[in-house]
Design a protein around this motif. Sequence first.
Motif, PDB file in Angstrom:
ATOM      1  N   GLY A 116      -5.910 -27.251   6.437  1.00 13.21           N
ATOM      2  CA  GLY A 116      -6.115 -27.991   5.193  1.00 13.21           C
ATOM      3  C   GLY A 116      -7.561 -28.334   4.887  1.00 13.21           C
ATOM      4  O   GLY A 116      -8.446 -28.231   5.746  1.00 13.21           O
ATOM      5  N   THR A 117      -7.788 -28.744   3.641  1.00 14.91           N
ATOM      6  CA  THR A 117      -9.135 -29.041   3.155  1.00 14.91           C
ATOM      7  C   THR A 117      -9.799 -30.157   3.946  1.00 14.91           C
ATOM      8  O   THR A 117     -10.971 -30.065   4.321  1.00 14.91           O
ATOM      9  N   LYS A 118      -9.054 -31.216   4.232  1.00 18.06           N
ATOM     10  CA  LYS A 118      -9.625 -32.347   4.956  1.00 18.06           C
ATOM     11  C   LYS A 118     -10.081 -31.938   6.354  1.00 18.06           C
ATOM     12  O   LYS A 118     -11.160 -32.332   6.813  1.00 18.06           O
ATOM     13  N   ALA A 119      -9.274 -31.121   7.017  1.00 15.81           N
ATOM     14  CA  ALA A 119      -9.632 -30.655   8.362  1.00 15.81           C
ATOM     15  C   ALA A 119     -10.888 -29.801   8.319  1.00 15.81           C
ATOM     16  O   ALA A 119     -11.763 -29.919   9.185  1.00 15.81           O
ATOM     17  N   ARG A 120     -10.989 -28.969   7.288  1.00 17.60           N
ATOM     18  CA  ARG A 120     -12.169 -28.102   7.199  1.00 17.60           C
ATOM     19  C   ARG A 120     -13.431 -28.914   6.947  1.00 17.60           C
ATOM     20  O   ARG A 120     -14.475 -28.647   7.530  1.00 17.60           O
ATOM     21  N   ILE A 121     -13.325 -29.906   6.076  1.00 16.03           N
ATOM     22  CA  ILE A 121     -14.482 -30.757   5.805  1.00 16.03           C
ATOM     23  C   ILE A 121     -14.873 -31.551   7.058  1.00 16.03           C
ATOM     24  O   ILE A 121     -16.051 -31.742   7.345  1.00 16.03           O
ATOM     25  N   THR A 122     -13.857 -31.961   7.826  1.00 15.29           N
ATOM     26  CA  THR A 122     -14.106 -32.744   9.037  1.00 15.29           C
ATOM     27  C   THR A 122     -14.973 -31.987  10.046  1.00 15.29           C
ATOM     28  O   THR A 122     -15.822 -32.586  10.720  1.00 15.29           O
ATOM     29  N   VAL A 123     -14.766 -30.665  10.149  1.00 18.74           N
ATOM     30  CA  VAL A 123     -15.516 -29.889  11.153  1.00 18.74           C
ATOM     31  C   VAL A 123     -16.792 -29.263  10.583  1.00 18.74           C
ATOM     32  O   VAL A 123     -17.514 -28.571  11.310  1.00 18.74           O
ATOM     33  N   THR A 124     -17.077 -29.525   9.316  1.00 20.47           N
ATOM     34  CA  THR A 124     -18.208 -28.877   8.656  1.00 20.47           C
ATOM     35  C   THR A 124     -19.523 -29.060   9.409  1.00 20.47           C
ATOM     36  O   THR A 124     -20.250 -28.095   9.672  1.00 20.47           O
ATOM     37  N   GLU A 125     -19.834 -30.293   9.747  1.00 24.23           N
ATOM     38  CA  GLU A 125     -21.101 -30.569  10.424  1.00 24.23           C
ATOM     39  C   GLU A 125     -21.134 -29.941  11.819  1.00 24.23           C
ATOM     40  O   GLU A 125     -22.175 -29.475  12.282  1.00 24.23           O
ATOM     41  N   LYS A 126     -19.997 -29.945  12.489  1.00 22.23           N
ATOM     42  CA  LYS A 126     -19.926 -29.356  13.825  1.00 22.23           C
ATOM     43  C   LYS A 126     -20.141 -27.847  13.762  1.00 22.23           C
ATOM     44  O   LYS A 126     -20.765 -27.261  14.659  1.00 22.23           O
ATOM     45  N   VAL A 127     -19.626 -27.226  12.707  1.00 23.88           N
ATOM     46  CA  VAL A 127     -19.831 -25.789  12.506  1.00 23.88           C
ATOM     47  C   VAL A 127     -21.325 -25.491  12.393  1.00 23.88           C
ATOM     48  O   VAL A 127     -21.860 -24.593  13.063  1.00 23.88           O
ATOM     49  N   LYS A 128     -22.010 -26.260  11.566  1.00 25.59           N
ATOM     50  CA  LYS A 128     -23.447 -26.047  11.394  1.00 25.59           C
ATOM     51  C   LYS A 128     -24.209 -26.329  12.690  1.00 25.59           C
ATOM     52  O   LYS A 128     -25.154 -25.608  13.041  1.00 25.59           O
ATOM     53  N   GLU A 129     -23.793 -27.364  13.390  1.00 25.30           N
ATOM     54  CA  GLU A 129     -24.457 -27.743  14.649  1.00 25.30           C
ATOM     55  C   GLU A 129     -24.473 -26.576  15.634  1.00 25.30           C
ATOM     56  O   GLU A 129     -25.503 -26.295  16.266  1.00 25.30           O
ATOM     57  N   HIS A 130     -23.351 -25.874  15.743  1.00 20.13           N
ATOM     58  CA  HIS A 130     -23.279 -24.765  16.696  1.00 20.13           C
ATOM     59  C   HIS A 130     -24.011 -23.526  16.179  1.00 20.13           C
ATOM     60  O   HIS A 130     -24.558 -22.751  16.982  1.00 20.13           O
ATOM     61  N   MET A 131     -24.059 -23.329  14.881  1.00 23.72           N
ATOM     62  CA  MET A 131     -24.854 -22.233  14.339  1.00 23.72           C
ATOM     63  C   MET A 131     -26.341 -22.472  14.605  1.00 23.72           C
ATOM     64  O   MET A 131     -27.076 -21.547  14.977  1.00 23.72           O
ATOM     65  N   LEU A 132     -26.785 -23.696  14.419  1.00 21.57           N
ATOM     66  CA  LEU A 132     -28.185 -24.037  14.686  1.00 21.57           C
ATOM     67  C   LEU A 132     -28.513 -23.847  16.167  1.00 21.57           C
ATOM     68  O   LEU A 132     -29.607 -23.386  16.513  1.00 21.57           O
ATOM     69  N   LYS A 133     -27.565 -24.195  17.036  1.00 15.60           N
ATOM     70  CA  LYS A 133     -27.783 -24.014  18.476  1.00 15.60           C
ATOM     71  C   LYS A 133     -27.878 -22.535  18.815  1.00 15.60           C
ATOM     72  O   LYS A 133     -28.709 -22.132  19.643  1.00 15.60           O
ATOM     73  N   ALA A 134     -27.058 -21.723  18.173  1.00 14.83           N
ATOM     74  CA  ALA A 134     -27.094 -20.281  18.409  1.00 14.83           C
ATOM     75  C   ALA A 134     -28.456 -19.710  18.024  1.00 14.83           C
ATOM     76  O   ALA A 134     -29.029 -18.882  18.743  1.00 14.83           O
ATOM     77  N   VAL A 135     -28.990 -20.161  16.886  1.00 14.40           N
ATOM     78  CA  VAL A 135     -30.299 -19.685  16.427  1.00 14.40           C
ATOM     79  C   VAL A 135     -31.422 -20.214  17.312  1.00 14.40           C
ATOM     80  O   VAL A 135     -32.419 -19.526  17.556  1.00 14.40           O
ATOM     81  N   GLU A 136     -31.259 -21.425  17.783  1.00 10.62           N
ATOM     82  CA  GLU A 136     -32.252 -21.993  18.713  1.00 10.62           C
ATOM     83  C   GLU A 136     -32.349 -21.129  19.977  1.00 10.62           C
ATOM     84  O   GLU A 136     -33.449 -20.868  20.479  1.00 10.62           O
ATOM     85  N   LEU A 137     -31.205 -20.676  20.473  1.00  8.62           N
ATOM     86  CA  LEU A 137     -31.169 -19.856  21.681  1.00  8.62           C
ATOM     87  C   LEU A 137     -31.566 -18.409  21.402  1.00  8.62           C
ATOM     88  O   LEU A 137     -32.041 -17.712  22.300  1.00  8.62           O
ATOM     89  N   ASN A 138     -31.359 -17.966  20.172  1.00  6.77           N
ATOM     90  CA  ASN A 138     -31.738 -16.597  19.788  1.00  6.77           C
ATOM     91  C   ASN A 138     -32.263 -16.599  18.349  1.00  6.77           C
ATOM     92  O   ASN A 138     -31.516 -16.350  17.405  1.00  6.77           O
TER      93      ASN A 138
END
Length: 294
Positions: free
Chosen positions: A159-181
């Motif tokens: 659902g929409t609420k669940a997706r919005i809830t994890v939005t920041e966490k999604v970005k956090e891990h993408m940023l970590k991936a770029v930090e490492l590579n």
Amino acid sequence: MILRHLRGAFAHVFRQYRSQVNAAKKIPALFSVFLGAGRNKNLLLWIPTVTTVHTFSWSRQQSNEPNLKALDELFDQNKFEEICQRLAPHKDGDNVEFLWRYARALYKRSKVAANETDKKNLVYEAFEVVERALQRGAKVSPVHKWYSILLDAKSHFEGTKARITVTEKVKEHMLKAVELNPKDSTTLYMLGLWCYEVTVLPWYQRKIASTIFAKPPDSSYEEALSFCERAEKISPNFYSLNLLLIGKIYDKLGQRDKAVEYLKRARDYIPQTDDDINATKEAKEILTSWGVKN
């Protein structure tokens, strides 16, 4: 006398070597035989050569672990089912390189699943696998990349609420991936897409976000463009969807000429995947709606 003993020891060891070469359980005993004869210094020079060659040969024959290069070649050939078959026996193990590749293949299979139930099952299994990979390999860039992808994919079924809830966490891990590579152009594109989608978030979704977060996720077209152009600089023309997104962002920024330039590149991209087909189609539709023919 020493030479006669040496010959006798050699003959004895060789007979055992030949008779036990296919019996893995005899390796330790054979190794003891070699070491037991080691009081003679001349014999010591010879013994390690035989034991090393035989032991290495046995280890190599017993190893059935998939080759990472071969797995990545299969991925480039879109042979995701075969990857899963090779990695399934290792899915409960601790090898991080196997785990994230298995999760990636499961996700790719979900994209072409026959129905929503199969798609959901594949996504959920992939998420469980990559979650375990994250616990074991927090400093491995692809683990964070595929964790972010699968976290978002999983939230689509909740659902929409669940997706919005994890939005920041999604970005956090993408940023970590770029930090490492920092050279991972695909993850940079994903960050650009994240910024774009947050910026164009409908008002009702923003209202939901405001009830979940003290400070709702925020971004801008400029931030989205910076990630996409950085990806393009690292790997020119690497992804049709990145070209399409850059064109759409430039249009939002009121720079129609630049938008047309990138949308033409997306339209004329030689399709190799379903993503390419969809990107070229959307780019053509946008250009046609603007009256751009060539």
